[in-house]
Write a protein that holds these residues in place. Structure first.
Motif, PDB file in Angstrom:
ATOM      1  N   UNK A 118      56.343  49.518   4.067  1.00  0.00           N
ATOM      2  CA  UNK A 118      56.274  48.113   4.444  1.00  0.00           C
ATOM      3  C   UNK A 118      55.161  47.978   5.471  1.00  0.00           C
ATOM      4  N   UNK A 120      52.982  45.852   6.657  1.00  0.00           N
ATOM      5  CA  UNK A 120      52.809  44.807   7.666  1.00  0.00           C
ATOM      6  C   UNK A 120      53.699  45.088   8.881  1.00  0.00           C
ATOM      7  N   UNK A 121      54.980  45.419   8.622  1.00  0.00           N
ATOM      8  CA  UNK A 121      55.903  45.650   9.738  1.00  0.00           C
ATOM      9  C   UNK A 121      55.729  47.025  10.373  1.00  0.00           C
TER      10      UNK A 121
ATOM     11  N   UNK B 109      62.243  41.020   3.770  1.00  0.00           N
ATOM     12  CA  UNK B 109      62.664  41.335   5.130  1.00  0.00           C
ATOM     13  C   UNK B 109      62.754  40.061   5.965  1.00  0.00           C
ATOM     14  N   UNK B 112      59.792  37.536   7.126  1.00  0.00           N
ATOM     15  CA  UNK B 112      58.618  37.813   6.298  1.00  0.00           C
ATOM     16  C   UNK B 112      58.631  37.059   4.987  1.00  0.00           C
ATOM     17  N   UNK B 145      55.840  36.691  11.827  1.00  0.00           N
ATOM     18  CA  UNK B 145      56.617  37.730  11.149  1.00  0.00           C
ATOM     19  C   UNK B 145      56.673  38.989  12.008  1.00  0.00           C
ATOM     20  N   UNK B 149      60.092  39.738  14.184  1.00  0.00           N
ATOM     21  CA  UNK B 149      60.793  40.870  13.614  1.00  0.00           C
ATOM     22  C   UNK B 149      60.920  42.010  14.626  1.00  0.00           C
TER      23      UNK B 149
END
Lengths: 324, 324
Positions: A118, A120-121, B109, B112, B145, B149
């Protein structure tokens, strides 16, 4: 799980089976748009502004699904991360090919395979001034992924076409093959996708979600997908150089099955790989030889690097043959 | 596809079926690590530094797979993007809950969901000085995001636990429920995952990839997964407030099936949703009422906003009941 030998089904000829498959497929959405993209991509690469025509390879990647319900909630899926196809695409570009990347939506993308699940995160973090930045450990990988990927697309060297179901996959493969016919021997198919062997014909599918609770057992009967490799070679792209893949978990039957596929579908080469060692080595099976290709561990190389070099060389010889 | 009424299988009692399922599961990897994470998360939220104990909800999200082979190449999958679970998680956090997010690897998620499929390649671009930047159109969504997050995770309010198979899902749900028992009525289960109804017991699975070519038909026989909602309510978390979901493509049977589930599994509420309208409205079915919840289109709100408000209110009443 058994093969259902006792069941009665009409015996179709191979041609009837192919027709039955496409007739049973749901309507292909946006076919015109995809056809136009293919046309432009092939025109751009077969007569580019600089005059140097490129060879074009269609790389298929990831697994296909076979839906069990028309309004699809459940489906049978074939596992494939798409790592092989994505990595090979990078090496084909490096070897001077233009690549049509026919991939399962959500599978690995070229230039992105060293990133976490994942990205982006995982790769970004927030800063104290309420902004974001790339984490130091991922900085180079993220930058290379974005820059190299976008450059290949922007230069007209990489065309990406996503699919999910076995129906979409084969409809797009057919469309791609027809568009590539004009390239003759300069076209290559590198069929590394994990394609469903069995499917439920669209018309036989229940419309609504299958209800549980009516029985303790669910019995799903699937019919065989016609071997489209044969159709690809004989009808869709008779002059193209064709490589297929054989993946097995049982090494004892792997090479035999690869040789059978080579002969039966008249492939130019079959890449045999075993599930647990597939990133370390593969065996390229041709009519005259079995060549083991291993990655160079000392340089932390990918097995796809020597593999694509080998296949690209064989493609050279194949093109030269015709001009003799 | 038929329910295989004619097949002979041993009749198991419900308890035997549950035992058979867990006995047939492959070994659960990293169980100790997950157990420790759960323990810390619950301790942190039930006696936080500021003295204000939080309610804890376990949100399940995405679909589970049922493998057809031990060295898994093929599996039956349940489609679910995880949009409902991810969105609901955001509103639970806003409502003051701590969230254990039990999700299918690769599904949506929290924070997101407004991003495109492949956010790294879609949202970023390269600059002329060989660097990268966020595309203007996505700048705000990407920033929110990442910041929101990471803040939820860093503050100890969001614990994410990924699963793929039905075995992993139920093993983790059991572990989570046992860890949450100490919270009594302050615990909630919000079971929005699309859980397989049928599976192939591990011991019945073929070890190697199923071979095509031996027959024109493949007959896959699956047995029913025991209804673990019943076990969750009765054994694993008898005091927790439990919400389950019913998704159907056929509106005619939806509400009836939701009411049956409510009664049969003693849920506190069942959220009924129809596949094609599920982002617009849902019906919350309780013992005394059927409440239709719609999103406010004029403010482009999510249906999960009023839904979580309603359920959080019902959870308040449930907690108060016990102190009367």
């Amino acid at each position: 799980m058994d093969s259902a030998d006792g069941l009665q089904t009409p015996q179709l000829t191979f041609e009837e089976g192919v027709k039955a498959f496409f007739d049973s497929a749901p309507p292909f959405e946006n076919g015109d748009g995809i056809s136009e993209k293919l046309k432009q991509f092939i025109a751009h690469n077969s007569s580019p502004p600089d005059g140097n025509a490129r060879r074009v390879v269609c790389v298929t990647s990831g697994g296909t699904t076979a839906p069990l319900e028309q309004r699809c909630v459940r489906y049978v899926d074939n596992f494939s991360s798409g790592h092989r196809g994505a990595t090979s695409t990078e090496y084909f570009l490096k070897a001077g090919y233009a690549v049509i990347f026919l991939y399962r939506r959500g599978s690995f993308q070229p230039f992105c395979r060293s990133l976490p699940d994942d990205p982006l995160l995982e790769c970004f973090e927030s800063t104290s001034d309420s902004n974001i930045r790339v984490r130091e450990a991922h900085a180079e990988a993220v930058k290379r992924a974005i820059i190299d990927h976008h450059a290949a697309v922007a230069d007209g060297l990489l065309l990406k076409l996503p699919y999910i179901t076995i129906f979409e996959y084969l409809q797009m493969l057919q469309m791609t093959a027809m568009s590539m016919r004009c390239l003759g021997r300069h076209a290559m198919f590198y069929l590394s996708a994990a394609v469903s062997d069995f499917y439920v014909p669209w018309k036989d599918m229940v419309e609504h979600k299958i209800q549980s609770g009516q029985s303790d057992l669910l019995d799903v009967k699937l019919v065989q997908v016609p071997k489209m490799l044969k159709v690809l070679r004989e009808k869709w792209a008779p002059s193209a150089f064709c490589i297929s893949f054989k993946l097995e978990t049982d090494t004892n039957i792997l090479l035999k099955k690869a040789s059978t596929a080579l002969e039966k579908y008249k492939m130019h080469a079959v890449v045999a790989n075993e599930l647990s060692t597939r990133k370390e080595e593969v065996v390229v099976v041709t009519g005259s030889a079995r060549i083991t290709v291993r990655r160079d561990k000392s340089t932390n190389d990918d097995v796809e690097n020597p593999l694509i070099k080998l296949l690209s060389g064989k493609h050279d010889s194949y093109i030269e043959e015709s001009s003799r």
